[in-house]
Write a protein that holds these residues in place. Structure first.
Motif, PDB file in Angstrom:
ATOM      1  N   SER A  21       0.839  -1.204   0.000  1.00  0.00           N
ATOM      2  CA  SER A  21       0.000   0.000   0.000  1.00  0.00           C
ATOM      3  C   SER A  21       0.870   1.248   0.000  1.00  0.00           C
ATOM      4  O   SER A  21       0.623   2.206  -0.744  1.00  0.00           O
ATOM      5  N   GLN A  22       1.906   1.237   0.850  1.00  0.00           N
ATOM      6  CA  GLN A  22       2.815   2.390   0.898  1.00  0.00           C
ATOM      7  C   GLN A  22       3.460   2.633  -0.460  1.00  0.00           C
ATOM      8  O   GLN A  22       3.504   3.779  -0.940  1.00  0.00           O
ATOM      9  N   TYR A  23       3.932   1.569  -1.096  1.00  0.00           N
ATOM     10  CA  TYR A  23       4.602   1.707  -2.390  1.00  0.00           C
ATOM     11  C   TYR A  23       3.652   2.264  -3.447  1.00  0.00           C
ATOM     12  O   TYR A  23       4.013   3.167  -4.214  1.00  0.00           O
ATOM     13  N   ALA A  30       1.162   7.712   2.784  1.00  0.00           N
ATOM     14  CA  ALA A  30       1.749   6.389   2.545  1.00  0.00           C
ATOM     15  C   ALA A  30       2.221   5.754   3.849  1.00  0.00           C
ATOM     16  O   ALA A  30       2.031   4.547   4.070  1.00  0.00           O
ATOM     17  N   CYS A  31       2.838   6.539   4.720  1.00  0.00           N
ATOM     18  CA  CYS A  31       3.311   6.007   6.002  1.00  0.00           C
ATOM     19  C   CYS A  31       2.136   5.555   6.875  1.00  0.00           C
ATOM     20  O   CYS A  31       2.170   4.468   7.458  1.00  0.00           O
ATOM     21  N   VAL A  32       1.110   6.390   6.974  1.00  0.00           N
ATOM     22  CA  VAL A  32      -0.042   6.024   7.806  1.00  0.00           C
ATOM     23  C   VAL A  32      -0.679   4.737   7.298  1.00  0.00           C
ATOM     24  O   VAL A  32      -1.027   3.848   8.080  1.00  0.00           O
ATOM     25  N   ALA A  33      -0.824   4.622   5.976  1.00  0.00           N
ATOM     26  CA  ALA A  33      -1.389   3.395   5.400  1.00  0.00           C
ATOM     27  C   ALA A  33      -0.513   2.193   5.730  1.00  0.00           C
ATOM     28  O   ALA A  33      -1.013   1.119   6.059  1.00  0.00           O
ATOM     29  N   ARG A  34       0.791   2.366   5.644  1.00  0.00           N
ATOM     30  CA  ARG A  34       1.702   1.250   5.948  1.00  0.00           C
ATOM     31  C   ARG A  34       1.521   0.756   7.380  1.00  0.00           C
ATOM     32  O   ARG A  34       1.569  -0.442   7.657  1.00  0.00           O
ATOM     33  N   TYR A  35       1.334   1.695   8.302  1.00  0.00           N
ATOM     34  CA  TYR A  35       1.334   1.329   9.711  1.00  0.00           C
ATOM     35  C   TYR A  35      -0.052   0.959  10.233  1.00  0.00           C
ATOM     36  O   TYR A  35      -0.284   0.954  11.441  1.00  0.00           O
ATOM     37  N   VAL A  80       2.058  11.596  11.864  1.00  0.00           N
ATOM     38  CA  VAL A  80       1.934  10.213  11.392  1.00  0.00           C
ATOM     39  C   VAL A  80       1.729   9.273  12.570  1.00  0.00           C
ATOM     40  O   VAL A  80       0.914   8.341  12.513  1.00  0.00           O
ATOM     41  N   ASP A  81       2.455   9.505  13.670  1.00  0.00           N
ATOM     42  CA  ASP A  81       2.309   8.665  14.861  1.00  0.00           C
ATOM     43  C   ASP A  81       0.855   8.645  15.337  1.00  0.00           C
ATOM     44  O   ASP A  81       0.283   7.579  15.610  1.00  0.00           O
ATOM     45  N   LEU A 104      11.230   5.938   4.631  1.00  0.00           N
ATOM     46  CA  LEU A 104      10.273   6.993   4.298  1.00  0.00           C
ATOM     47  C   LEU A 104       9.866   7.763   5.545  1.00  0.00           C
ATOM     48  O   LEU A 104       9.842   9.002   5.543  1.00  0.00           O
ATOM     49  N   TYR A 105       9.571   7.051   6.619  1.00  0.00           N
ATOM     50  CA  TYR A 105       9.184   7.699   7.876  1.00  0.00           C
ATOM     51  C   TYR A 105      10.330   8.561   8.406  1.00  0.00           C
ATOM     52  O   TYR A 105      10.130   9.699   8.836  1.00  0.00           O
TER      53      TYR A 105
END
Length: 520
Positions: free
Chosen positions: A397-399, A418-423, A447-448, A435-436
């Motif tokens: 998803s991030q990619y 992208a970071c939020v989706a990854r986590y 993002v956290d 990226l983060y």
């Protein structure tokens, strides 16, 4: 509307011929299929003589033959191949000779457009890629023969101008020295200032402080600034920006280099080694006379505007005001989601829970409306990585988000989404992740928080049954209590959310508990 209709748009510019091929469908929107460019410089020498030379005509016809063949191979009907000619061809005394050759040898009917029409199409293209301000922005497109200026807000156009100050024209007219002499630099500077007078006056009246630039010249300048500032790893140029200070750090050392020295510069397109000089002088003047704070890059312009207007007319949606109120950020998110065959019901439900949690926990996190919007988009896209594989889909998803050409977002905003989706699952945010780690501390903190909220919302729809209808948060000294209203007993949802709550507990410093408020 006919599904999966393909359209090709060809821009016959002074320096280069470009073609973009797109496909339109009701759900996926406008998706780029292919793009091709050939820098044949049809305007070389014609700017002063007003005559296209035979070699340029031959090259132009040959290139258009290839373009038409490529469009046909992609399934574009001849009636859906658009071709517009701009400055050099527009001004050539023998343009009819060229246009007749093109028609006879390719079947392509090229329309010669005026400078005002060119500016209008550029406006259509830019507003589909960059979110315009509520107040007005200056849009400009640096071509080989002309430069178009548009002043517009997110509702309407206030000024359309085309000036004969394109980089090929200016190079042919003013530059004879290598490196550029002080005298010729002053001539260029003064000529640009004189030509921009009416646009500057209109911009002053409207208190404009931001410009949006399209064209290869502007993109090449932005790319060089990235290399200079160590940001070459960023993917998208669209909606990125540079300040006057950043530009000056590039401009001052480069303007005095020879052509051979410029050829060695990282990030400079080899075919723009000479034309970049008048381009940079123009950008310097634009920063100064318009008193701009920043210039934003749009990777959409004339060709994209041609396609958009053609599709609007074909679908009966043309006319004043059409598409003016479209939220291009949300639209591009939804289009990307459809391209990845998303689970719309689940993702929309997660996004709704995220909004509720974000709003009710706002006194704790202190984030604003922009972060709320980014969280919603991340929620809508969090699962699109399953399009590649279920295993590790959070990383996929991030990619996809990073490389999905989302419109209207800055590169930093795309990275945050992208970071939020990854986590949303597996490991929480970590500075070990490239990226983060590339984000500034303020963005990492946002993002956290957003990732913590998304992880809980994702747990609250563990079975994809949209059982949780509402969340009510209570905040006490050391605890957050989340009351759940549900259609059915939410045992599975509470079990899953309990497993996902630890990161938000870490971020807020509070213990989180869940309880069932009853059925609705």
């Amino acid at each position: 509307m006919t599904e999966h209709k393909r359209v090709a748009a060809i821009d016959l510019g002074t320096n280069s011929f470009h073609m973009v091929i797109v496909e339109e469908s009701p759900e996926k929107g406008i998706v780029e299929i292919d793009r091709v460019k050939d820098m044949i410089c049809i305007g070389r020498g014609s700017i002063s003589t007003k005559m296209l030379n035979e070699e340029a005509i031959e090259s132009g016809v040959a290139t258009l033959k290839h373009f038409v063949l490529l469009a046909s191979q992609h399934g574009v009907e001849p009636s859906d191949i658009l071709a517009f000619a701009t400055s050099a061809i527009r001004e050539a005394h023998n343009r009819d000779v060229f246009l007749r050759r093109v028609l006879e040898e390719t079947g392509l009917k090229v329309k010669v457009i005026t400078g005002a029409e060119e500016a209008q199409f550029i406006y259509y293209g830019v507003r589909n890629a960059v979110e315009l301000s509520v107040g007005s922005d200056l849009l400009f497109d640096i071509g080989g023969g002309s430069v178009e200026f548009v002043i517009a807000d997110n509702r309407r156009v206030h000024l359309l101008e085309s000036r004969k100050i394109g980089v090929a024209r200016m190079h042919e007219r003013f530059i004879t020295t290598d490196p550029l002499s002080r005298h010729e630099l002053n001539l260029l500077d003064q000529f640009f200032c004189a030509e921009l007078h009416t646009s500057v006056e209109k911009a002053r009246q409207m208190n404009i402080r931001r410009a949006i630039a399209s064209s290869g010249t502007a993109q090449n300048i932005a790319r060089m600034i990235r290399y200079m500032t160590g940001r070459s790893g960023e993917v998208a140029l669209n909606n990125s920006s540079f300040t006057r200070k950043e530009f000056q750090k590039l401009y001052k050392p480069i303007i005095g280099l020879t052509s051979a020295e410029r050829r060695k510069l990282t990030g400079l397109d080899e075919k723009r080694v000479d034309l970049i000089i008048p381009g940079m002088v123009l950008v310097d003047v634009i920063f100064r006379v318009f008193k701009l704070k920043e210039i934003v890059i749009s990777d959409s312009a004339l060709r994209e505007g041609m396609v958009i207007q053609h599709l609007l007319q074909r679908n009966g949606r043309s006319g004043p005001g059409v598409r003016q109120q479209v939220d291009i950020r949300r639209q591009s998110v939804i289009e990307l989601a459809y391209r990845c065959q998303w689970d719309r019901q689940h993702s929309s439900h997660i996004a709704r829970l995220c909004r509720q949690l974000f709003d009710q926990l706002q006194p704790l996190h202190g984030l604003g409306l922009n972060e709320r919007e980014l969280l919603e988009h991340a929620a809508l896209l969090h699962n699109i990585g399953t399009f590649i594989s279920i295993s590790g889909h959070h990383k996929h998803s991030q990619y996809i988000i990073i490389n999905g050409e989302l419109r209207g977002f800055t590169p930093v905003e795309i990275s945050m989404i992208a970071c939020v989706a990854r986590y949303h699952r597996k490991s929480p945010p970590s500075e070990k992740h490239e990226l983060y780690a590339s984000l500034k501390s303020k963005s990492r903190r946002a993002v956290d928080v957003m990732a913590g909220i998304l992880r809980i919302a994702n747990g609250l729809d563990r079975g994809h049954r949209c059982n949780i209808l509402a969340v009510e948060a209570g905040i006490d000294n050391g605890t957050i209590t989340l009351g759940l209203k549900a259609r059915q007993e939410p045992d599975i949802e509470i079990w899953a959310a309990e497993r996902m709550k630890s990161w938000l507990e870490t971020v807020t410093g509070k213990t989180i508990s869940f309880h069932h408020l009853g059925r609705l």
